[in-house]
Design an enzyme around this catalytic site. Structure first.
Site, mmCIF file in Angstrom:
data_model
loop_
_atom_site.group_PDB
_atom_site.id
_atom_site.type_symbol
_atom_site.label_atom_id
_atom_site.label_comp_id
_atom_site.label_asym_id
_atom_site.label_seq_id
_atom_site.Cartn_x
_atom_site.Cartn_y
_atom_site.Cartn_z
ATOM 1 N N SER A 251 0.838 -1.187 0.000
ATOM 2 C CA SER A 251 0.000 0.000 0.000
ATOM 3 C C SER A 251 0.873 1.238 0.000
ATOM 4 C CB SER A 251 -0.880 0.012 1.240
ATOM 5 O OG SER A 251 -0.033 0.064 2.373
ATOM 6 N N LYS A 252 0.329 2.271 -0.602
ATOM 7 C CA LYS A 252 1.029 3.549 -0.753
ATOM 8 C C LYS A 252 1.528 4.094 0.574
ATOM 9 C CE LYS A 252 -1.504 5.994 -4.058
ATOM 10 N NZ LYS A 252 -2.316 7.054 -4.462
ATOM 11 N N ARG A 253 0.756 3.866 1.615
ATOM 12 C CA ARG A 253 1.100 4.440 2.909
ATOM 13 C C ARG A 253 2.434 3.887 3.413
ATOM 14 N NH1 ARG A 253 -1.507 3.040 7.356
ATOM 15 N NH2 ARG A 253 -2.630 1.455 6.168
ATOM 16 N N LYS A 254 2.729 2.618 3.060
ATOM 17 C CA LYS A 254 3.922 1.984 3.624
ATOM 18 C C LYS A 254 5.047 1.805 2.615
ATOM 19 C CE LYS A 254 1.218 -0.312 7.099
ATOM 20 N NZ LYS A 254 0.582 -1.530 7.516
#
Ligand code: GLU
Length: 481
Positions: A251-254
């Protein structure tokens, strides 16, 4: 063996590393067999699909060297295929399904469907269409279709079981009672993913589909469609999803997930290809660094492993460094310039100085800041120096550095070994470690505690300027009293 593979991305966001990962497997397999690899843009979601995202898919694949056949880039005259341009084709197949009793029109309003869902949820029952319109008589259904908005749904035989063999997972069995009467054609006449995907895979002659495991629940619907049309389904190989370090779905967040982020951050395309290949596959010899040609030679989809692959940025950086070291200096200079990482440096300068940096670069982006000290006097990292020389009395360090500067002047033009021996003697005389002396010179000349080898750096900066930098540092470090 006739091999036709494809990827079918939806242009609804940045070009995802997961798309590149499946593209790579499909592309390599087609290349290995002299088959075709097709790029099909699945843009049936008209609100989320955007032309700029489609353009980015092309940019990302072109950067990685994963070229589709039958696309303008390859001089073909068919592609890229866009599902939004193929509505008439799907319509014709929907009519065939309705006529054969495999699909039916549904006139239920959005309000009714919401109500149904709320009710099912409250009763803790699985949500899904309840089949209300399935019992409409064909005549009535056709008549209402003339002026009433409707969708077309797949008529799932709820009493049956769907089974198929996944190349990687063996037999998968799904009870049809858990499969919804899927919408195949939307009110606006656009097909849904399921219909368009099956029709296109068939018409395009796709023989094997390698795609992410998240599509497994869709397969029963697809198999029902193949069987309704009397077509042979392709081979399915559902590959594991890429994962963040904590094993959750990438995911983009990580983790950066856009292929273009890697391009814009100094990674080589061959690093990405090698790294993505390693996510699901490894060569038998266990050598993790390989070329794309070697990958094509050895790859077999059967060998894709199912263990959740972790997108490990540390490993990616390591691999990028390895790939940078594989380039010859001309090629490295060329890449830096063509990708905009060379700053003010000209080609002839690059050819001279790159040998100093190549071994230490993990990234094309590293070059310009690392080489900045050659162009301008850097701010020395005093804190870094203090940490690295904490056993040495600062006053002694100043004396040692000043003497070292004298020796360097004296040994101007001499080879590295002689100069090093002269510096060693200075350190020994003052009973400090030669490493501390070198560290002081390094910070003075390059600004940094981690830099290319010292003596070649001094030569590149020039002796006068190097000694001026040493003097500037010792003046700063010398006790003022
Ligand atoms: N359009 C789907 C996607 O966005 C394609 C999935 C498939 O390969 O069938 O990934």
């Amino acid at each position: 063996m006739n091999v036709v593979t494809r990827i079918a991305p939806s242009p609804t966001g940045d070009p995802h590393v997961g798309t590149a990962y499946v593209a790579l497997f499909n592309w390599a397999w087609a290349r290995k067999h002299g088959g075709r690899f097709i790029l099909r843009i699945e843009d049936t979601d008209s609100t989320r699909s955007k032309p700029e995202h489609e353009a980015e898919i092309h940019t990302a694949l072109a950067w990685l060297g994963i070229e589709a056949d039958e696309s303008p880039a390859m001089g073909g005259d068919h592609g890229p295929y866009r599902q939004s341009e193929r509505k008439a084709t799907y319509r014709q197949y929907v009519d065939e399904l309705i006529a054969g009793g495999h699909a039916y029109r549904c006139f239920c309003t959005a309000e009714r469907l919401t109500e149904l869902r709320t009710f099912q949820k409250a009763a803790k029952r699985p949500t899904g269409y309840d089949g209300k319109c399935r019992s409409l008589q064909p005549d009535e259904s056709a008549q209402r279709a003339a002026d009433e908005p409707h969708v077309v749904r797949l008529a799932v035989d709820k009493s049956a079981t769907t089974r198929w063999n996944d190349l990687l997972r063996g037999e998968i069995v799904i009870e049809n009672e858990n499969v919804d009467d899927q919408v195949l054609l939307k009110t606006d006449g656009m097909p849904t993913y399921h219909l368009a995907n099956v029709v296109d895979d068939h018409l395009m002659g796709v023989t094997i589909i390698m795609r992410a495991e998240e599509w497994i629940p869709s397969v029963p619907k697809h198999i029902m469609l193949y069987s309704a049309f009397g077509w042979q389904p392709p081979i399915y190989a559902h590959v594991p999803l890429l994962r963040n370090a904590d094993k959750s779905k990438i995911s983009k967040r990580k983790n950066p997930t856009s292929v273009l982020w890697y391009q814009q951050n100094g990674y080589l395309p061959e690093t990405m290809v090698n790294f993505l290949a390693l996510q699901g596959w490894s060569p038998r010899e266990d050598d993790e660094e390989f070329t794309i040609g070697e990958f094509i030679d050895k790859f077999d989809p059967k060998d894709i492993s199912l263990g959740g692959p972790v997108f490990d940025m540390v490993k990616l950086d390591w691999l990028n460094g390895e790939k940078i070291r594989k380039l010859d200096i001309e090629e490295l200079a060329d890449r830096l310039q063509s990708d905009g990482w060379a700053g003010e440096w000209h080609n002839d300068e690059l050819l001279k100085i790159l040998p100093l940096f190549q071994d230490r670069m993990k990234n094309l982006k590293d070059f310009e800041p690392a080489a900045a000290y050659l162009k301008a006097r850097p701010e020395p990292d005093l804190e870094g120096l203090a940490k690295k020389t904490k056993k040495v009395d600062p006053a002694v360090l100043v004396t040692v550095l000043r003497e070292a500067a004298e020796r360097l002047r004296e040994f101007e033009g001499h080879g590295d070994d002689e100069r090093e021996a002269a510096l060693r003697l200075v350190a020994e005389k003052h009973e400090i470690k030669v490493g501390a002396l070198f560290m002081g010179l390094r910070v003075a000349v390059t600004g940094s505690v981690a830099s290319p080898p010292l003596l070649p750096s001094i030569d590149s900066v020039g002796l006068d300027e190097s000694l001026a930098r040493v003097a500037a540092l010792t003046d700063r470090l010398a006790p003022t009293t």
